[in-house]
Design an enzyme around this catalytic site. Structure first.
Site, PDB file in Angstrom:
ATOM      1  N   GLU A  16     118.288  33.266  -9.109  1.00  0.00           N
ATOM      2  CA  GLU A  16     116.847  33.459  -9.304  1.00  0.00           C
ATOM      3  C   GLU A  16     116.111  32.274  -8.674  1.00  0.00           C
ATOM      4  O   GLU A  16     116.540  31.127  -8.819  1.00  0.00           O
ATOM      5  CB  GLU A  16     116.500  33.521 -10.799  1.00  0.00           C
ATOM      6  CG  GLU A  16     114.996  33.665 -11.050  1.00  0.00           C
ATOM      7  CD  GLU A  16     114.631  33.563 -12.521  1.00  0.00           C
ATOM      8  OE1 GLU A  16     114.830  34.557 -13.248  1.00  0.00           O
ATOM      9  OE2 GLU A  16     114.158  32.484 -12.942  1.00  0.00           O
ATOM     10  N   HIS A  77     110.543  40.536  -9.503  1.00  0.00           N
ATOM     11  CA  HIS A  77     110.151  40.729 -10.893  1.00  0.00           C
ATOM     12  C   HIS A  77     108.726  41.276 -10.940  1.00  0.00           C
ATOM     13  O   HIS A  77     107.940  41.065 -10.013  1.00  0.00           O
ATOM     14  CB  HIS A  77     110.178  39.400 -11.660  1.00  0.00           C
ATOM     15  CG  HIS A  77     111.554  38.806 -11.791  1.00  0.00           C
ATOM     16  ND1 HIS A  77     111.866  37.851 -12.735  1.00  0.00           N
ATOM     17  CD2 HIS A  77     112.705  39.026 -11.108  1.00  0.00           C
ATOM     18  CE1 HIS A  77     113.139  37.505 -12.615  1.00  0.00           C
ATOM     19  NE2 HIS A  77     113.670  38.203 -11.636  1.00  0.00           N
ATOM     20  N   ARG A 107     107.801  43.197 -19.588  1.00  0.00           N
ATOM     21  CA  ARG A 107     106.498  43.225 -20.251  1.00  0.00           C
ATOM     22  C   ARG A 107     105.709  41.963 -19.943  1.00  0.00           C
ATOM     23  O   ARG A 107     104.511  41.996 -19.723  1.00  0.00           O
ATOM     24  CB  ARG A 107     106.687  43.342 -21.778  1.00  0.00           C
ATOM     25  CG  ARG A 107     105.381  43.527 -22.515  1.00  0.00           C
ATOM     26  CD  ARG A 107     105.497  43.174 -23.974  1.00  0.00           C
ATOM     27  NE  ARG A 107     105.749  41.744 -24.181  1.00  0.00           N
ATOM     28  CZ  ARG A 107     105.848  41.158 -25.353  1.00  0.00           C
ATOM     29  NH1 ARG A 107     105.747  41.881 -26.451  1.00  0.00           N
ATOM     30  NH2 ARG A 107     106.061  39.861 -25.452  1.00  0.00           N
ATOM     31  N   GLY A 108     106.393  40.804 -19.947  1.00  0.00           N
ATOM     32  CA  GLY A 108     105.704  39.516 -19.825  1.00  0.00           C
ATOM     33  C   GLY A 108     105.389  38.975 -21.211  1.00  0.00           C
ATOM     34  O   GLY A 108     105.428  39.707 -22.210  1.00  0.00           O
ATOM     35  N   ALA A 122     107.951  47.009 -21.710  1.00  0.00           N
ATOM     36  CA  ALA A 122     108.687  47.265 -20.459  1.00  0.00           C
ATOM     37  C   ALA A 122     109.176  48.711 -20.409  1.00  0.00           C
ATOM     38  O   ALA A 122     109.241  49.313 -19.330  1.00  0.00           O
ATOM     39  CB  ALA A 122     109.858  46.291 -20.338  1.00  0.00           C
ATOM     40  N   TYR A 141     118.413  40.298 -24.406  1.00  0.00           N
ATOM     41  CA  TYR A 141     118.415  39.028 -25.135  1.00  0.00           C
ATOM     42  C   TYR A 141     119.618  38.970 -26.077  1.00  0.00           C
ATOM     43  O   TYR A 141     119.572  39.529 -27.176  1.00  0.00           O
ATOM     44  CB  TYR A 141     117.086  38.899 -25.920  1.00  0.00           C
ATOM     45  CG  TYR A 141     115.894  39.013 -24.995  1.00  0.00           C
ATOM     46  CD1 TYR A 141     115.328  37.876 -24.449  1.00  0.00           C
ATOM     47  CD2 TYR A 141     115.391  40.265 -24.616  1.00  0.00           C
ATOM     48  CE1 TYR A 141     114.275  37.967 -23.543  1.00  0.00           C
ATOM     49  CE2 TYR A 141     114.334  40.363 -23.712  1.00  0.00           C
ATOM     50  CZ  TYR A 141     113.787  39.213 -23.189  1.00  0.00           C
ATOM     51  OH  TYR A 141     112.749  39.294 -22.277  1.00  0.00           O
ATOM     52  N   LYS A 161     114.546  51.274 -23.942  1.00  0.00           N
ATOM     53  CA  LYS A 161     114.223  50.851 -22.568  1.00  0.00           C
ATOM     54  C   LYS A 161     115.283  51.358 -21.582  1.00  0.00           C
ATOM     55  O   LYS A 161     114.937  51.864 -20.513  1.00  0.00           O
ATOM     56  CB  LYS A 161     114.126  49.321 -22.543  1.00  0.00           C
ATOM     57  CG  LYS A 161     113.802  48.733 -21.205  1.00  0.00           C
ATOM     58  CD  LYS A 161     113.230  47.325 -21.309  1.00  0.00           C
ATOM     59  CE  LYS A 161     114.217  46.265 -21.731  1.00  0.00           C
ATOM     60  NZ  LYS A 161     113.614  44.912 -21.755  1.00  0.00           N
ATOM     61  N   GLN A 172     118.649  37.059 -20.879  1.00  0.00           N
ATOM     62  CA  GLN A 172     118.009  35.750 -21.072  1.00  0.00           C
ATOM     63  C   GLN A 172     119.121  34.698 -21.059  1.00  0.00           C
ATOM     64  O   GLN A 172     120.288  35.012 -21.339  1.00  0.00           O
ATOM     65  CB  GLN A 172     117.283  35.760 -22.425  1.00  0.00           C
ATOM     66  CG  GLN A 172     116.514  34.515 -22.753  1.00  0.00           C
ATOM     67  CD  GLN A 172     115.482  34.185 -21.686  1.00  0.00           C
ATOM     68  OE1 GLN A 172     115.839  33.583 -20.678  1.00  0.00           O
ATOM     69  NE2 GLN A 172     114.248  34.573 -21.906  1.00  0.00           N
ATOM     70  N   GLN A 208     113.949  19.252 -20.255  1.00  0.00           N
ATOM     71  CA  GLN A 208     113.932  20.601 -19.686  1.00  0.00           C
ATOM     72  C   GLN A 208     114.645  21.577 -20.633  1.00  0.00           C
ATOM     73  O   GLN A 208     114.193  22.690 -20.847  1.00  0.00           O
ATOM     74  CB  GLN A 208     114.605  20.568 -18.311  1.00  0.00           C
ATOM     75  CG  GLN A 208     114.669  21.907 -17.609  1.00  0.00           C
ATOM     76  CD  GLN A 208     116.099  22.356 -17.366  1.00  0.00           C
ATOM     77  OE1 GLN A 208     117.054  21.788 -17.900  1.00  0.00           O
ATOM     78  NE2 GLN A 208     116.248  23.381 -16.551  1.00  0.00           N
TER      79      GLN A 208
END
Ligand code: FAD
Length: 287
Positions: A16, A77, A107-108, A122, A141, A161, A172, A208
């Protein structure tokens, strides 16, 4: 190439990247993708930022450069909160003229001013995108989505979904592979049968790690904390600890027959190379 076709043939390896914002140019992002491509990934995905950072229109542009310039498959995406059907139609047209055949339907995150327009989840976006003939992925997830009270409910929603037409799933980030193996078993019992690609993020510093786990609700196992304690305050040692931990994690996943391994590369080619080398070492990837 459609990612569903890749996953039908082999266990995948992918990266990614996020599109440029701030001072980073589109050309620099293309240079990152070109470097990552030296590791022969099956695809490179490009994130999407609705509102705020204002770089969403660049996702399709980077997708075009990955497909046409870099010469590998792109996964673009798309988040749908705050978007109308007309917005999605325009984005799909941009992807199609860029030669991008794969989209990750999301979905965001909820945010002030980002209300439901035409898509609440989504699972509403997935069938809409499928009508355009795109290969459509979805997010999942292993520890449950951060807004959902329990994993069982989240899995019911995931099943909805997938049944709406998702071709493959990307997880995730997670740090405990046992969470993933339990999740895979639960998906199997629920007859969620699409390939599940494991998303792995090598941490690069304590800060991070804290930021990303707070954002997505992933838990930090004690053995990660111990590695970071051993690294002390030295930023180089912290990064080294994160890379070694992720290498061990992906080798274990490879040895446990996962459908694919997707590296959240954070636009750092050196991280991509380190993950590639670990997977060559264990025979998951050809030398
Ligand atoms: P959904 O699948 O819609 O689920 C969201 C929540 O709603 C879950 O709690 C779910 O259980 C619940 N739910 C779903 N359907 C229903 C229903 N019918 N009724 C009630 N509840 C329901 N964000 C970005 O902004 N840009 C990106 O590029 C990006 N890329 C990502 C890539 C991956 C692989 C992952 C895992 C996440 C990514 N995200 C990205 C973050 C993502 O947008 C957030 O996690 C978001 O909060 C949920 O998106 P989703 O598509 O999983 O939502």
């Amino acid at each position: 190439m459609k990612i569903s076709d890749i996953l039908a043939q082999r266990q995948s390896f992918s990266f990614e990247i996020f599109p440029p914002k701030g001072d980073m140019s589109v050309e620099q992002a293309e240079a990152v993708a070109t470097e990552l491509c030296k590791n022969n990934p099956d695809w490179i995905s490009v994130t999407f930022s609705a509102g705020g950072s204002g770089n969403s229109e660049r996702t399709a542009d980077i997708g075009r450069r990955i497909e046409r310039g870099v010469g590998t498959t792109a996964l673009a995406h798309l988040t749908c909160l705050g978007s109308s059907r007309a917005d999605v139609d325009a984005y799909v047209r941009r992807l199609q003229s860029a030669g991008v055949e794969n989209v990750l339907a999301l979905r965001g995150d909820r945010a002030p001013g980002r209300d439901v327009v035409d898509f609440a989840y989504a699972s509403d976006l997935v069938p809409y995108l499928k009508e355009s003939g795109l290969c459509v992925g979805g997010a999942c997830y292993p520890e449950g989505h951060v807004e959902c009270d329990d994993l069982a409910t989240d899995l019911d929603n995931l099943k909805r979904k997938v049944d709406a037409g998702v071709d493959f799933l990307v997880t995730q980030l997670f740090f405990d592979n046992d969470d993933f193996y339990k999740f895979r078993e639960l998906c199997d019992r629920k007859r969620i049968k699409v390939p599940i690609v494991c998303g792995i993020m090598p941490f690069t510093s304590v800060k991070q790690l804290q930021r990303m786990t707070f954002n997505c609700g992933a838990s930090i196992p004690a053995r990660v904390v111990k590695r970071l304690v051993a690294a002390g305050d030295d930023p180089i040692e912290q990064t080294k600890a994160g890379i070694i931990y992720a290498q061990e994690q992906i080798v274990d996943l490879a040895n446990n027959g996962v459908d694919g391994i997707h590296i959240y590369s954070m636009n750092k080619p050196a991280i991509g190379r380190a993950m590639h080398d670990a997977l060559v070492g264990c025979g998951y990837l050809p030398a």
